[in-house]
Write an enzyme that holds these catalytic residues in place. Structure first.
Site: not given
Ligand code: FBP
Length: 549
Positions: A77, A141, A172, A198-199, A201
């Site tokens: 993400g 991803r 991951d 990175k994230t 979250d």
């Molecule tokens: P990452 O862990 O890859 O940084 O992504 C986090 C996130 O933004 C979450 O908060 C959310 O649940 C998810 O990605 C949404 O995924 P997508 O971008 O595939 O809709």
């Protein structure tokens, strides 16, 4: 590309670097390390990258480097600051030797496997300095976990003469970075692999990693929006706003936004799990806040809901874990295929234990259906698709109706719903993220130059002025343990959930009753990029509370 005045001014911003990275460096190494759990198993799986020391960079006299070619990948993400990691790495490798080259693999790890890449130039990089988004090379991803992917990767790495690969990702992706580092080390392919935390979250943090990048900007963006809603809410005084916030599993974003905005209610999934609460307990808690405020004549309020809530309600968690197992094909590890949605639902009902089936059938029909049907390619429930904000407000409305009939509620209840996630993931990075990310990228070039592999780039002491930040690297194996994923035991980086005995949660818990009853909203306003330090350069409340001595 046409630009706004702010974008032009922002492009000229020079991110700060720790003093230690401003000239030649030497690597000071600590003692051998251990993984956080399952030491023997992790050691056996990573014989070449296990037990390495934590590294800290200190200023040195001088250094001479041959040119190096480096590749970079954005994984998962989007998170504000990704472009600055790339510009920091670019400046870093060029400062080692101006003939060094940086290549970007396109659209995530898949770009490495499919040999899709670009070479960065000064002009290309300059277009993206201090901007949000991952559009410079795109993200994806694709999971890098199979030998044939690693072998396909090495072909293009050799063709381009790349000696090191930097993977920017969450827990991951960094786990997979370490698997790749181990594979290339075992095969003696001569390619180093470095990770970068990175994230948005905020769940990739531990004793070595203070915070994952993007969390600061994303939370400030959501808090601005929540503040705006609270001001509207306090002006019209007729709605309860149910606001779901991204964050997949952990509730760090919801907690940080609560600390920044002081809403009436903020749910913390980790607490709900620890207290073994049911969905009805959660609904009752919110309904009580509504009733209490209504008794004071306040038929309005705000409720913050973490995205992963549903998975933390113990009975639903048990159900989801069984659904994840039965809907994954054990032979391939991928989601099972079904002829139709009805066939999938019938399969679930026939293969779910009686107690889990009872929980499934107790849920509103649309939510039960979503739990059975919406899976990611690996068979997991897609929590972001579950509209918890609507589910909760509907259940709260039902409870209040019941209380009204019993004479226990004499107010009005009208709800509005919001989901904030994508709004914050590509925001222009705050000064904190702009500086932190640039430093992480620049620092990665020093990890490469000192021959490290299987390390994550780290910058610590970030609540102090940037000059005092500490730069270095942590072996990724140090953060690993074995966890059950999709029906198999796997080595993974341990995810950081909200700690109920940690300072941020304790501060929130000490204030929330007051915030529930009173209208104590804070309206943080938009991120400021230019101005006094106390306005522009503050880190998150979470980090400030965690680091407070
Ligand atoms: P990452 O862990 O890859 O940084 O992504 C986090 C996130 O933004 C979450 O908060 C959310 O649940 C998810 O990605 C949404 O995924 P997508 O971008 O595939 O809709």
């Amino acid at each position: 590309m046409e630009k706004s005045a702010l974008q032009i001014a922002r492009a000229a911003y020079q991110p700060k670097l720790p003093t230690a990275l401003q000239g030649a460096v030497k690597a000071v190494e600590g003692a051998a390390t251990q993984s956080v759990g399952n030491q023997e198993e992790i050691k056996a799986l990573f014989p070449n990258t296990y037990g390495l020391p934590v590294v800290e960079f200190q200023s040195a006299e001088s250094e001479n480097h041959d040119p190096i070619n480096v590749g970079i990948i954005l994984s998962g993400g989007q998170a504000p600051g990704g472009h600055n990691v790339i510009s920091g790495l670019y400046d870093g490798v060029k400062s080692l030797n101006k003939n060094s080259k940086l290549y970007g693999f396109l659209m995530g790890p898949g770009g490495l496997v499919d040999h899709k890449y670009v070479e960065f130039t000064d002009a290309f990089i300059d277009e993206y300095r201090n901007t949000g988004g991952f559009d410079i090379i795109g993200s994806g991803r694709t999971k890098l976990e199979k030998e044939e992917q690693f072998e396909s990767g090495i072909q293009i790495l050799r063709e381009l003469g790349i000696q090191a690969l930097v993977i920017i990702g969450g827990d991951d992706s960094n786990t997979n970075a370490c698997v790749l580092a181990e594979y290339y080390a075992a095969k003696q392919y001569g390619v180093q692999v470095i990770g970068c935390p990175k994230t948005i979250d905020g769940d990739l943090k531990n004793e070595q990693i203070e915070t994952s990048f993007g969390f600061d900007t994303a939370c400030k963006t959501y808090s601005e929006l929540i503040g705006n809603i609270q001001r509207d809410c306090n002006s019209a005084r007729k709605y309860w706003h149910f606001i779901k916030l991204m964050g997949r599993s952990a509730s760090h974003i919801a907690l940080e936004c609560a600390l920044q905005t002081q809403p009436n209610v903020c749910l913390i999934s980790e607490e709900i799990e620890a207290k073994q609460q049911s969905l009805d307990d959660v609904v009752t808690y919110i309904a009580q806040a509504v009733a209490m405020r209504a008794a004071d004549g306040n038929n309005f309020g705000t409720v913050l809901i973490p995205e992963g809530l549903i998975e933390f309600i113990p009975a639903i968690k048990k159900l989801i874990s069984q659904l994840n197992e039965i809907l994954t094909d054990p032979a391939t590890g991928e989601a099972r295929e079904f002829e139709s949605a009805d066939a999938q639902i019938a399969f679930v009902k026939n293969n779910t234990s009686a107690d889990n089936l009872a929980v499934l059938e107790s849920l509103p029909a649309d939510v039960a259906r979503q739990l059975c049907l919406d899976r990611d390619p690996h068979g997991n429930v897609q929590v972001s698709l579950i509209e918890t904000e609507k589910l909760l407000s509907r259940m709260v409305a039902d409870k209040l109706d019941q209380w009204k009939q019993e004479g226990k509620f004499v107010g009005k209840f009208a709800a509005q719903h919001h989901f904030f996630g994508y709004e914050g993931r590509c925001a222009a990075p705050s000064n904190y993220d702009a500086d932190y990310c640039y430093s992480l990228g620049f620092n990665a070039s020093r990890l490469i130059a000192t021959g490290k592999t299987g390390y994550m780039s780290i910058i610590k002491n970030t609540t102090a002025p940037a000059a005092e930040w500490i730069a270095g690297g942590v072996p990724i194996t140090m953060m690993m343990n074995i966890e059950r994923r999709n029906g198999a035991n796997k080595p993974v980086i341990r995810k950081a959930l909200v700690e109920l005995d940690g300072a941020p949660f304790k501060f929130f818990a000490g204030k929330r009753d007051e915030w529930a009853r009173q209208t104590a909203y804070i309206y943080p306003g938009p991120i400021q990029y230019f101005g006094p330090t106390e306005v522009c350069d503050q880190c998150t409340r979470t980090l400030a509370l965690e680091q407070a001595k």
